[in-house]
Every structure is written in C-alpha cells, then in structure tokens.
Design a protein around this motif. Structure first.
Motif, PDB file in Angstrom:
ATOM      1  N   ALA A  10     -59.110  39.541 -60.318  1.00  0.00           N
ATOM      2  CA  ALA A  10     -59.067  40.289 -58.584  1.00  0.00           C
ATOM      3  C   ALA A  10     -59.939  41.295 -58.503  1.00  0.00           C
ATOM      4  CB  ALA A  10     -57.739  40.147 -58.325  1.00  0.00           C
ATOM      5  N   ARG A  11     -60.091  41.589 -57.318  1.00  0.00           N
ATOM      6  CA  ARG A  11     -60.630  42.533 -57.114  1.00  0.00           C
ATOM      7  C   ARG A  11     -59.693  43.224 -55.842  1.00  0.00           C
ATOM      8  NH1 ARG A  11     -65.493  39.867 -58.604  1.00  0.00           N
ATOM      9  NH2 ARG A  11     -65.505  39.213 -56.212  1.00  0.00           N
ATOM     10  N   ALA A  17     -56.784  38.674 -48.527  1.00  0.00           N
ATOM     11  CA  ALA A  17     -56.633  36.801 -49.107  1.00  0.00           C
ATOM     12  C   ALA A  17     -55.473  36.356 -49.653  1.00  0.00           C
ATOM     13  CB  ALA A  17     -58.172  36.262 -49.640  1.00  0.00           C
ATOM     14  N   ILE A  18     -54.834  37.231 -50.812  1.00  0.00           N
ATOM     15  CA  ILE A  18     -54.178  37.076 -51.612  1.00  0.00           C
ATOM     16  C   ILE A  18     -52.758  36.756 -50.600  1.00  0.00           C
ATOM     17  CG2 ILE A  18     -52.615  37.575 -53.486  1.00  0.00           C
ATOM     18  CD1 ILE A  18     -55.010  38.824 -54.889  1.00  0.00           C
ATOM     19  N   LYS A  19     -52.752  37.717 -49.901  1.00  0.00           N
ATOM     20  CA  LYS A  19     -51.889  37.855 -48.365  1.00  0.00           C
ATOM     21  C   LYS A  19     -51.933  36.268 -47.921  1.00  0.00           C
ATOM     22  CE  LYS A  19     -50.107  40.826 -47.057  1.00  0.00           C
ATOM     23  NZ  LYS A  19     -49.348  41.967 -46.313  1.00  0.00           N
ATOM     24  N   ALA A  20     -52.924  35.990 -47.508  1.00  0.00           N
ATOM     25  CA  ALA A  20     -52.844  35.513 -47.080  1.00  0.00           C
ATOM     26  C   ALA A  20     -52.740  33.724 -47.373  1.00  0.00           C
ATOM     27  CB  ALA A  20     -54.335  34.440 -46.080  1.00  0.00           C
ATOM     28  N   LEU A  21     -52.574  33.401 -48.317  1.00  0.00           N
ATOM     29  CA  LEU A  21     -52.611  32.359 -49.805  1.00  0.00           C
ATOM     30  C   LEU A  21     -51.089  32.296 -49.061  1.00  0.00           C
ATOM     31  CD1 LEU A  21     -54.805  32.358 -51.974  1.00  0.00           C
ATOM     32  CD2 LEU A  21     -55.033  30.546 -50.584  1.00  0.00           C
ATOM     33  N   ARG A  47     -56.028  36.609 -61.359  1.00  0.00           N
ATOM     34  CA  ARG A  47     -57.286  35.931 -60.640  1.00  0.00           C
ATOM     35  C   ARG A  47     -57.193  35.450 -59.467  1.00  0.00           C
ATOM     36  NH1 ARG A  47     -57.479  39.184 -64.811  1.00  0.00           N
ATOM     37  NH2 ARG A  47     -57.348  38.570 -67.024  1.00  0.00           N
ATOM     38  N   ILE A  48     -58.336  34.926 -59.380  1.00  0.00           N
ATOM     39  CA  ILE A  48     -58.658  34.449 -57.761  1.00  0.00           C
ATOM     40  C   ILE A  48     -59.515  33.178 -58.396  1.00  0.00           C
ATOM     41  CG2 ILE A  48     -60.262  34.506 -55.749  1.00  0.00           C
ATOM     42  CD1 ILE A  48     -57.585  36.368 -56.274  1.00  0.00           C
ATOM     43  N   ALA A  49     -59.545  32.494 -57.763  1.00  0.00           N
ATOM     44  CA  ALA A  49     -60.347  30.897 -58.174  1.00  0.00           C
ATOM     45  C   ALA A  49     -61.205  30.864 -56.289  1.00  0.00           C
ATOM     46  CB  ALA A  49     -59.286  29.719 -57.497  1.00  0.00           C
ATOM     47  N   GLU A  50     -62.443  30.835 -56.620  1.00  0.00           N
ATOM     48  CA  GLU A  50     -63.070  30.862 -55.524  1.00  0.00           C
ATOM     49  C   GLU A  50     -64.353  29.656 -55.468  1.00  0.00           C
ATOM     50  OE1 GLU A  50     -64.593  34.595 -55.363  1.00  0.00           O
ATOM     51  OE2 GLU A  50     -65.652  34.318 -56.973  1.00  0.00           O
ATOM     52  N   ASP A  51     -65.277  28.768 -54.497  1.00  0.00           N
ATOM     53  CA  ASP A  51     -65.784  29.142 -54.208  1.00  0.00           C
ATOM     54  C   ASP A  51     -66.798  29.291 -53.188  1.00  0.00           C
ATOM     55  OD1 ASP A  51     -65.565  28.203 -51.874  1.00  0.00           O
ATOM     56  OD2 ASP A  51     -64.721  26.166 -52.362  1.00  0.00           O
ATOM     57  N   ASP A  52     -68.020  28.725 -52.851  1.00  0.00           N
ATOM     58  CA  ASP A  52     -69.318  29.728 -52.268  1.00  0.00           C
ATOM     59  C   ASP A  52     -68.746  29.756 -50.792  1.00  0.00           C
ATOM     60  OD1 ASP A  52     -71.206  29.979 -54.321  1.00  0.00           O
ATOM     61  OD2 ASP A  52     -71.692  27.831 -53.179  1.00  0.00           O
ATOM     62  N   VAL A  55     -62.402  32.745 -50.730  1.00  0.00           N
ATOM     63  CA  VAL A  55     -60.818  32.388 -52.020  1.00  0.00           C
ATOM     64  C   VAL A  55     -60.156  30.915 -51.793  1.00  0.00           C
ATOM     65  CG1 VAL A  55     -59.117  33.274 -52.725  1.00  0.00           C
ATOM     66  CG2 VAL A  55     -60.425  34.845 -52.049  1.00  0.00           C
ATOM     67  N   LEU A  56     -60.201  30.452 -52.412  1.00  0.00           N
ATOM     68  CA  LEU A  56     -59.305  28.787 -52.801  1.00  0.00           C
ATOM     69  C   LEU A  56     -57.693  29.167 -53.490  1.00  0.00           C
ATOM     70  CD1 LEU A  56     -62.343  26.974 -54.673  1.00  0.00           C
ATOM     71  CD2 LEU A  56     -61.911  27.141 -52.116  1.00  0.00           C
ATOM     72  N   GLY A  57     -57.250  30.091 -54.640  1.00  0.00           N
ATOM     73  CA  GLY A  57     -56.213  29.792 -55.159  1.00  0.00           C
ATOM     74  C   GLY A  57     -56.515  31.773 -55.742  1.00  0.00           C
ATOM     75  N   CYS A  58     -54.791  31.636 -56.058  1.00  0.00           N
ATOM     76  CA  CYS A  58     -54.744  32.718 -56.698  1.00  0.00           C
ATOM     77  C   CYS A  58     -53.620  33.041 -57.441  1.00  0.00           C
ATOM     78  CB  CYS A  58     -54.281  34.210 -55.942  1.00  0.00           C
ATOM     79  SG  CYS A  58     -52.948  33.831 -54.792  1.00  0.00           S
ATOM     80  N   GLY A  59     -53.518  33.172 -58.643  1.00  0.00           N
ATOM     81  CA  GLY A  59     -52.458  33.434 -59.563  1.00  0.00           C
ATOM     82  C   GLY A  59     -52.046  34.764 -59.821  1.00  0.00           C
ATOM     83  N   ALA A  60     -50.410  35.414 -61.499  1.00  0.00           N
ATOM     84  CA  ALA A  60     -50.764  35.967 -61.502  1.00  0.00           C
ATOM     85  C   ALA A  60     -50.663  36.161 -63.120  1.00  0.00           C
ATOM     86  CB  ALA A  60     -50.098  37.109 -61.761  1.00  0.00           C
TER      87      ALA A  60
END
Length: 183
Positions: A10-11, A17-21, A47-52, A55-60
């Motif tokens: 993550a950056r 985006a994390i807060k929105a998820l 860590r962030i999951a993303e596509d073009d 952001v699709l997902g996150c986890g720590a």
C-alpha cells in the motif's frame, strides 16, 4: 469479466480507497472502523489488490510477537468478490509472515469457511499464547491485540467474530517476484 489483478504494498494515496472498502463492512459490523490516522500509521502492514480500474481489495499483517501475527482489515469490493482477490491477499500476507519469521497467524472473522479454506482453524481457547507472552501483550496499546486477548475494555467494541489460527512452520516464503501477483 477480466480476472487479472496485482498485489502490491500500500501507498499513502491508497488510504481513501482502504477506508472506502472498510466503510460498508464497518456499517454492517463485520469490520471495525478506524480513524484515518490509524490507516496511515499502519500503512506499511497493508497490501493492495488492484486491476487497471482501481483498488479491488486490501489486507494487513500486524506482527504481535516473535512468532505471532494477525491478518486484519481484509476487505474486497463487492464487484471483486468471487475473483480470488481475498484468497490472493491472504496468500500474500502469509508469505509476508513467513518472510518475517512468524510461525502462527491468527484472524478475528465472521468468514470462518473462507479462512478454513486458507488453512486456518477455529481456536478452542487462548492457550495458543504462552502465559509469559500474554503478560507482555497486555502492555500493547493496539485495540486488535486487546480483542485477541479478549480484554474487558474492548468488549463493547468486540464484534462477536471467531478467533482462528494457522500454523505456518518455519519455511521462508518464496521471493517476492515468484509470489502470486497476477490472477
């Protein structure tokens, strides 16, 4: 639908985006909401999951002790569910844990079947923590640690989720380049 996505650290720009998820999951009492500052303070754990398209997902992964860590704030967007995003994030976080020398990873979750498929088992009791380590963990100011220890001060905030744990063994993870990055 294209199922290709990437996992990356993550950056700072990812915090909104994390807060929105997390927001809809917190509204439904599946995850606990955190103050924005907490996401920035723990950003290196994410860590962030993303596509073009974004952001699709996150986890720590939060290390609690020399051999114990927690997977926390695991979330995927509704649109990304069923694409393997959550599984890929868990695999990546478990690889991070191995790289750090962690032998046991736990989670607090309502998604018991999902985590069982990832090799986690429901914890029968708190005996997974040595009494000496328990007394050290009591000194932590982290709310997630307090939840894991089932301390009375977090009972009003506890969501009623299940404690699960996975033994990793001592095998280091493969190099980052060989981790499952694209799906």
């Amino acid at each position: 639908m294209n199922s290709s996505f990437r996992i990356r650290p993550a950056r700072t720009a990812d915090v909104p985006a994390i807060k929105a998820l997390v927001a809809p999951l917190a509204d439904n009492r599946v995850l606990m909401a955190k103050e924005t500052v907490a996401y920035y303070e723990g950003l290196q754990e994410f860590r962030i999951a993303e596509d073009d398209d974004g952001v699709l997902g996150c986890g720590a992964l939060h290390v609690m002790w020399e051999d114990l860590a927690e997977i926390r704030t695991l979330a995927t967007s509704r649109a990304a569910q069923g694409r393997g995003v959550g599984t890929a994030l868990v695999e990546w976080l478990l690889a991070d844990a191995r790289d750090l020398g962690v032998e046991r990873v736990f989670c607090l979750t309502f998604e018991v079947k999902f985590f069982q498929r990832q090799g986690f088992q429901v914890m029968a009791d708190q005996s997974a923590v040595d009494p000496t380590v328990y007394s050290e963990l009591l000194r932590s100011h982290d709310e997630g640690v307090a939840e894991f220890l089932d301390l009375a001060r977090v009972k009003p905030n506890t969501l009623g989720n299940t404690r699960m744990i996975r033994q990793l063994g001592n095998q280091p993870a493969a190099k980052v380049a060989s981790r499952p990055v694209d799906r």
